[in-house]
Write a protein that holds these residues in place. Structure first.
Motif, PDB file in Angstrom:
ATOM      1  N   ALA A  82       0.819  -1.215   0.000  1.00  0.00           N
ATOM      2  CA  ALA A  82       0.000   0.000   0.000  1.00  0.00           C
ATOM      3  C   ALA A  82       0.852   1.264   0.000  1.00  0.00           C
ATOM      4  CB  ALA A  82      -0.928   0.010   1.213  1.00  0.00           C
ATOM      5  N   THR A  83       2.093   1.177   0.473  1.00  0.00           N
ATOM      6  CA  THR A  83       2.957   2.355   0.587  1.00  0.00           C
ATOM      7  C   THR A  83       4.154   2.304  -0.357  1.00  0.00           C
ATOM      8  OG1 THR A  83       4.255   1.342   2.374  1.00  0.00           O
ATOM      9  CG2 THR A  83       2.325   2.658   3.010  1.00  0.00           C
ATOM     10  N   ALA A 251      -8.169   6.720  10.519  1.00  0.00           N
ATOM     11  CA  ALA A 251      -8.581   5.831   9.428  1.00  0.00           C
ATOM     12  C   ALA A 251      -9.567   4.812   9.999  1.00  0.00           C
ATOM     13  CB  ALA A 251      -7.366   5.141   8.809  1.00  0.00           C
ATOM     14  N   ALA A 256      -4.454   0.605   9.411  1.00  0.00           N
ATOM     15  CA  ALA A 256      -4.418   1.522   8.268  1.00  0.00           C
ATOM     16  C   ALA A 256      -3.845   2.866   8.684  1.00  0.00           C
ATOM     17  CB  ALA A 256      -5.823   1.703   7.691  1.00  0.00           C
ATOM     18  N   LEU A 260      -0.012   4.599   7.482  1.00  0.00           N
ATOM     19  CA  LEU A 260       0.177   5.923   6.899  1.00  0.00           C
ATOM     20  C   LEU A 260       1.067   6.814   7.758  1.00  0.00           C
ATOM     21  CD1 LEU A 260      -3.363   6.687   5.444  1.00  0.00           C
ATOM     22  CD2 LEU A 260      -1.258   6.188   4.191  1.00  0.00           C
ATOM     23  N   ARG A 277      -3.050  12.005  -1.036  1.00  0.00           N
ATOM     24  CA  ARG A 277      -3.444  10.956  -1.988  1.00  0.00           C
ATOM     25  C   ARG A 277      -4.336   9.925  -1.327  1.00  0.00           C
ATOM     26  NH1 ARG A 277       1.974  11.061  -3.596  1.00  0.00           N
ATOM     27  NH2 ARG A 277       2.380   9.052  -2.580  1.00  0.00           N
ATOM     28  N   HIS A 278      -4.047   9.605  -0.089  1.00  0.00           N
ATOM     29  CA  HIS A 278      -4.840   8.594   0.616  1.00  0.00           C
ATOM     30  C   HIS A 278      -6.124   9.174   1.201  1.00  0.00           C
ATOM     31  CE1 HIS A 278      -2.215   5.005   0.526  1.00  0.00           C
ATOM     32  NE2 HIS A 278      -1.255   5.890   0.367  1.00  0.00           N
ATOM     33  N   ARG A 280      -6.901  10.621   4.083  1.00  0.00           N
ATOM     34  CA  ARG A 280      -7.239  10.412   5.494  1.00  0.00           C
ATOM     35  C   ARG A 280      -6.876  11.642   6.320  1.00  0.00           C
ATOM     36  NH1 ARG A 280     -10.871   6.608   5.063  1.00  0.00           N
ATOM     37  NH2 ARG A 280     -10.073   4.693   4.111  1.00  0.00           N
ATOM     38  N   CYS A 295      -6.612  17.033   4.942  1.00  0.00           N
ATOM     39  CA  CYS A 295      -7.777  16.172   4.710  1.00  0.00           C
ATOM     40  C   CYS A 295      -8.807  16.241   5.833  1.00  0.00           C
ATOM     41  CB  CYS A 295      -7.358  14.721   4.469  1.00  0.00           C
ATOM     42  SG  CYS A 295      -6.283  14.509   3.041  1.00  0.00           S
TER      43      CYS A 295
END
Length: 305
Positions: A82-83, A251, A256, A260, A277-278, A280, A295
């Protein structure tokens, strides 16, 4: 609802369980203690008797693993994917090189030995094979599942306790929080602050949230004339430059959020773009103590979710 809780020391940090039904506290803590035990038995790299430690000399040829360890490795590999590898579970050897080779309470400052950078052409996590209860780890690679395993444990305890006890539950394992079940009136009140004197933010969490904070200042020691911390950059095998004192993310799960926060610390100056981008809510405290929010992370004393 009346909130009550209990805290105790584990894994060089503090475990805390809060419930909205005081009668459920003992059972909730028992659920937490049992899950923590299972995870420690599976992957505590500081214990010679853990399953992970026992695999070091035979995982290169492939070895059968327990369902608990298989799942925790899968969670760690998901975080790596994911990263793009910013969160890497193959840093066990690098952790030893920088001096984090035992329980943090026992790590001592040593200024005599310089720390070597560790680089690899191909990220080792891409070469791990996990299928049908068997784990294969390249020769010379050591797993460190600490961050994702701790966060996933918080999620698991909250999931099981809320389902079994029918009340609201907040689990905090060293800054990895998970909330499940009905929240108390006004939400779970959480103070987000790394060290005393750092900027603080009060947020309110509803049910079904995870919240994590990663820091370059909380777990530190001296080695080779430098201050070390426990968040390593996989590209160098050294502690990530302390662009951020701390990063906090909200999150749906603690794992999760933890993924991040770790990635943001490693990504340094590029962290804002990563977090945006994510999508959160996140709060970053820079080296000078300035606070940045992205965010929709709320202002102080506002609601986070």
């Amino acid at each position: 609802m009346s909130v009550t809780g209990r805290a105790w020391q584990v894994w060089s940090t503090t475990a805390e369980v809060l419930v909205t039904d005081p009668a459920a506290l003992d059972e909730a803590c028992a659920i937490a203690a049992e899950r923590i035990r299972l995870v420690g038995d599976a992957c505590d790299r500081f214990r010679a008797d853990s399953e992970l430690s026992g695999l070091r000399d035979r995982a290169a040829a492939g070895a059968a693993v327990s369902p608990v360890l298989e799942y925790l490795v899968a969670v760690a590999l998901d975080a790596a994917r994911a990263t793009g590898g910013l969160v890497d579970p193959t840093l066990g050897r690098a952790m030893r090189e920088v001096g984090y080779d035992r329980d943090l309470r026992l790590v001592q400052d040593e200024d005599g030995r310089p720390v070597k950078a560790v680089t690899t052409r191909l990220p080792a996590w891409r070469r791990i094979r996990l299928a049908d209860g068997r784990l294969t780890v390249p020769d010379g690679v050591e797993l460190d599942l600490g961050a994702t395993a701790k966060a996933r444990t918080a999620d698991a305890v909250a999931d099981v306790a809320a389902a079994a006890l029918g009340c609201g539950v907040l689990v905090n394992l060293g800054g990895d929080l998970a909330t499940r079940g009905p929240a108390p009136a006004g939400g779970w009140q959480v103070t987000v602050q790394d060290l005393p004197g750092d900027p603080a933010c009060q947020v309110s969490l509803g049910s079904g949230w995870g919240l994590a904070t990663s820091s370059t200042r909380r777990r530190t020691w001296r080695r080779g004339g430098e201050t070390m911390h426990h968040v390593l950059d996989p590209r160098t095998g050294r502690p990530a430059p302390p662009v951020w004192r701390s990063v906090s993310v909200a999150a749906p799960t603690a794992v999760a959020a933890n993924t991040l926060t770790t990635a943001a610390i490693v990504d340094g100056a590029r962290a804002l773009a990563l977090l945006q981008r994510h999508g959160r809510p996140a709060r970053l405290v820079d080296a000078a103590g300035g606070v940045l929010r992205v965010c929709g992370w709320p202002d102080d004393r506002a609601e986070a979710a």
